[in-house]
Design a protein around this motif. Structure first.
Motif, PDB file in Angstrom:
ATOM      1  N   ASP A  37       0.814  -1.222  -0.032  1.00 41.76           N
ATOM      2  CA  ASP A  37      -0.050  -0.060  -0.036  1.00 41.76           C
ATOM      3  C   ASP A  37       1.059   1.011   0.034  1.00 41.76           C
ATOM      4  N   SER A  38       0.949   1.786  -1.234  1.00 47.71           N
ATOM      5  CA  SER A  38       2.109   2.997  -1.231  1.00 47.71           C
ATOM      6  C   SER A  38       1.773   4.154  -0.526  1.00 47.71           C
ATOM      7  N   GLY A  39       0.279   4.341  -0.043  1.00 51.81           N
ATOM      8  CA  GLY A  39      -0.064   5.260   0.824  1.00 51.81           C
ATOM      9  C   GLY A  39       0.737   5.166   2.354  1.00 51.81           C
ATOM     10  N   LEU A  40       0.764   3.837   2.671  1.00 53.03           N
ATOM     11  CA  LEU A  40       1.427   3.766   3.777  1.00 53.03           C
ATOM     12  C   LEU A  40       2.668   4.306   3.876  1.00 53.03           C
ATOM     13  N   PHE A  41       3.614   4.499   2.918  1.00 51.32           N
ATOM     14  CA  PHE A  41       4.806   4.952   2.858  1.00 51.32           C
ATOM     15  C   PHE A  41       4.825   6.339   2.877  1.00 51.32           C
ATOM     16  N   TYR A  42       3.778   6.838   2.250  1.00 54.02           N
ATOM     17  CA  TYR A  42       3.557   8.323   2.221  1.00 54.02           C
ATOM     18  C   TYR A  42       3.272   8.829   3.490  1.00 54.02           C
ATOM     19  N   ARG A  43       2.253   8.356   4.262  1.00 52.67           N
ATOM     20  CA  ARG A  43       1.908   8.657   5.558  1.00 52.67           C
ATOM     21  C   ARG A  43       3.146   8.636   6.458  1.00 52.67           C
ATOM     22  N   TYR A  44       3.838   7.467   6.495  1.00 48.14           N
ATOM     23  CA  TYR A  44       5.001   7.437   7.348  1.00 48.14           C
ATOM     24  C   TYR A  44       5.883   8.561   7.153  1.00 48.14           C
ATOM     25  N   VAL A  73      -1.127  -0.677  -4.550  1.00 50.77           N
ATOM     26  CA  VAL A  73      -2.207   0.241  -4.563  1.00 50.77           C
ATOM     27  C   VAL A  73      -1.722   1.595  -4.163  1.00 50.77           C
ATOM     28  N   GLY A  74      -2.605   2.610  -4.781  1.00 48.72           N
ATOM     29  CA  GLY A  74      -2.245   3.903  -4.176  1.00 48.72           C
ATOM     30  C   GLY A  74      -2.248   4.830  -5.482  1.00 48.72           C
ATOM     31  N   TYR A  75      -2.106   6.235  -5.076  1.00 50.40           N
ATOM     32  CA  TYR A  75      -2.167   7.093  -6.025  1.00 50.40           C
ATOM     33  C   TYR A  75      -0.801   7.055  -7.028  1.00 50.40           C
ATOM     34  N   ASP A  76      -1.219   7.259  -8.280  1.00 53.76           N
ATOM     35  CA  ASP A  76       0.164   7.256  -9.359  1.00 53.76           C
ATOM     36  C   ASP A  76       0.633   5.674  -9.402  1.00 53.76           C
ATOM     37  N   LYS A  80       2.875   6.297 -12.580  1.00 53.80           N
ATOM     38  CA  LYS A  80       4.471   6.697 -12.236  1.00 53.80           C
ATOM     39  C   LYS A  80       5.146   5.590 -11.460  1.00 53.80           C
ATOM     40  N   ILE A  81       4.549   5.017 -10.344  1.00 54.82           N
ATOM     41  CA  ILE A  81       5.137   4.154  -9.613  1.00 54.82           C
ATOM     42  C   ILE A  81       5.400   2.592 -10.277  1.00 54.82           C
ATOM     43  N   LEU A  82       4.476   2.253 -10.879  1.00 55.63           N
ATOM     44  CA  LEU A  82       4.450   1.011 -11.641  1.00 55.63           C
ATOM     45  C   LEU A  82       3.867   0.884 -13.020  1.00 55.63           C
ATOM     46  N   LYS A 123     -12.415  16.998  -0.109  1.00 53.19           N
ATOM     47  CA  LYS A 123     -10.958  17.504  -0.159  1.00 53.19           C
ATOM     48  C   LYS A 123     -10.040  16.721  -0.624  1.00 53.19           C
ATOM     49  N   ARG A 124     -10.077  15.533  -0.539  1.00 58.60           N
ATOM     50  CA  ARG A 124      -8.953  14.760  -0.954  1.00 58.60           C
ATOM     51  C   ARG A 124      -9.306  14.110  -2.622  1.00 58.60           C
ATOM     52  N   ASP A 125     -10.522  14.343  -2.769  1.00 54.18           N
ATOM     53  CA  ASP A 125     -11.013  14.227  -4.368  1.00 54.18           C
ATOM     54  C   ASP A 125     -10.511  15.229  -5.014  1.00 54.18           C
TER      55      ASP A 125
HETATM   56  N1  LIG Z   1       1.114   6.451  -4.263  1.00 54.57           N
HETATM   57  C1  LIG Z   1       0.636   7.563  -3.433  1.00 54.57           C
HETATM   58  C2  LIG Z   1       0.247   7.084  -2.164  1.00 54.57           C
HETATM   59  C3  LIG Z   1      -0.211   8.308  -1.387  1.00 54.57           C
HETATM   60  N2  LIG Z   1      -0.037   9.389  -1.660  1.00 54.57           N
HETATM   61  C4  LIG Z   1      -0.249  10.633  -0.748  1.00 54.57           C
HETATM   62  O1  LIG Z   1      -0.201  10.336   0.597  1.00 54.57           O
HETATM   63  C5  LIG Z   1      -1.707  10.293   1.072  1.00 54.57           C
HETATM   64  C6  LIG Z   1      -1.907   9.274   1.673  1.00 54.57           C
HETATM   65  O2  LIG Z   1      -2.306   8.353   0.921  1.00 54.57           O
HETATM   66  P1  LIG Z   1      -3.565   7.018   1.193  1.00 54.57           P
HETATM   67  O3  LIG Z   1      -3.541   6.269   0.074  1.00 54.57           O
HETATM   68  O4  LIG Z   1      -3.135   6.285   2.473  1.00 54.57           O
HETATM   69  O5  LIG Z   1      -4.732   7.762   1.463  1.00 54.57           O
HETATM   70  C7  LIG Z   1      -2.341  10.661   0.006  1.00 54.57           C
HETATM   71  O6  LIG Z   1      -3.470  11.598   0.271  1.00 54.57           O
HETATM   72  C8  LIG Z   1      -1.547  11.395  -1.174  1.00 54.57           C
HETATM   73  O7  LIG Z   1      -1.473  12.878  -0.968  1.00 54.57           O
HETATM   74  C9  LIG Z   1       0.891   9.727  -3.000  1.00 54.57           C
HETATM   75  O8  LIG Z   1       1.107  11.085  -3.282  1.00 54.57           O
HETATM   76  N3  LIG Z   1       1.051   8.872  -3.927  1.00 54.57           N
END
Ligand SMILES: Nc1ccn([C@@H]2O[C@H](COP(=O)(O)O)[C@@H](O)[C@H]2O)c(=O)n1
Ligand SMILES: Nc1ncnc2c1ncn2[C@@H]1O[C@H](COP(=O)(O)OP(=O)(O)OP(=O)(O)O)[C@@H](O)[C@H]1O
Length: 199
Positions: A37-44, A73-76, A80-82, A123-125
Motif C-alpha cells: 500500500d504505497s499510501g502507507l509509505f507516504y503517511r509514514y 495500490v495507491g495514487y500514481d 508513475k510507481i509501476l 478535499k482529497r478528491d
Molecule cells: N502512491 C501514493 C500514495 C499516497 N500519496 C499521498 O499520501 C496520502 C495518503 O495516502 P492514502 O492512499 O493512504 O490515502 C494521499 O493523500 C496522497 O497525498 C501519494 O502521493 N502517492
C-alpha cells in the motif's frame, strides 16, 4: 501455471476510500503475491519529513527495481510507481457510496462525524482528481458502486486470468507464425531444388 514466475505485477489506483487497500490485499492473498500500500509509505514519510520531490523520487525508484509478483495500490501506481504493471486497474464508485463506506469503516454515526467524512473525502478528491483522471486513460476501470468486495476481487481475478491467457496465446501464435514461415521456406526450397535439381 504460475503467474508470479512469469513476472506479473498489478497496480490499483482510484480516489480515496474506494477500496484500493482492502481489495488489493485480497487479490494479493488469492494470487500469493506481495501486497504494497504505497499510501502507507507516504503517511509514514509525511509524519517525519516534508514530502519533497527527492523523497518521492527515491520511493518511486525503490518500487521500479525489477519487481515480480506484486500488487501495489495507491495514487500514481499505474502511471508513475509501476508503469510497467501488466494489469492496471482504476476502481471507482459514486461519491455517496464512498462516504457511506468510509463512515461505516470509521464507525461515524453522528451528524458531525459524517460531515467530517464527507468533507475529508471531498478535499482529497479535489487534490487527486486530475491524477486519477490521467491514470484512467491507460487502465481498466471497474465501477464498484453496486459490487461487494468479494465481487470486485472476483472481477479483478478474472481480468488477470484473461490478460495471462492472452499473453500465453500470443506467444503460441507467434511460434505458430514462425513455424509456418520456416515450413513454407523449406517447401519452396525443396520445390526449387526438384525443378532446377543438380542432376
Ligand atoms: N502512491 C501514493 C500514495 C499516497 N500519496 C499521498 O499520501 C496520502 C495518503 O495516502 P492514502 O492512499 O493512504 O490515502 C494521499 O493523500 C496522497 O497525498 C501519494 O502521493 N502517492
Ligand atoms: N465494494 C465494496 N463494498 C463494500 N465496502 C467496500 C467495498 N470496497 C471497499 N469497501 C470498504 O470501504 C472502506 C474503504 O476502503 P479502503 O480503506 O480499502 O479504501 P482505500 O481506497 O484504500 O482508501 P485510501 O485511499 O484512503 O487509503 C473499507 O471499510 C472497505 O471495507
Amino acid at each position: 501455471m504460475s503467474i508470479k514466475k512469469k513476472g506479473f505485477n498489478i497496480a490499483i489506483d482510484g480516489l480515496s476510500g474506494i477500496g484500493k487497500s482492502s481489495i488489493g490485499c485480497q487479490v494479493a492473498k488469492r494470487l500469493n503475491f506481495t501486497f504494497i500500500d504505497s499510501g502507507l509509505f507516504y503517511r509514514y514519510i509525511a509524519d517525519r519529513f516534508y514530502l519533497d520531490d527527492t523523497i518521492q523520487l527515491n520511493e518511486i525508484h525503490l518500487f521500479k527495481n525489477e519487481m515480480i509478483g506484486y500488487v501495489v495500490v495507491g495514487y500514481d501506481t499505474t502511471t508513475k510507481i509501476l508503469p510497467s504493471a501488466r494489469v492496471k486497474l482504476i476502481l471507482e464508485a459514486d461519491f455517496e457510496t464512498r462516504v457511506y463506506r468510509r463512515a461505516k469503516q470509521l464507525n461515524a454515526k453522528e451528524f458531525e462525524a459524517i460531515r467530517k467524512v464527507f468533507s475529508d473525502l471531498l478535499k482529497r478528491d479535489v487534490d487527486s482528481f486530475d491524477l486519477v483522471l490521467e491514470a484512467k486513460k491507460g487502465a481498466t476501470i471497474i465501477n464498484t458502486s453496486d459490487l461487494s468486495i468479494e465481487q470486485v476481487v472476483a472481477r479483478i481475478l478474472s481480468r488477470i486470468l484473461w490478460v495471462r491467457f492472452s499473453d500465453y496465446n500470443m506467444l503460441h501464435f507467434i511460434i505458430f507464425i514462425l513455424f509456418v514461415f520456416v515450413y513454407t521456406l523449406h517447401t519452396l526450397f525443396q520445390n526449387l531444388t526438384s525443378i532446377f535439381g543438380t542432376g
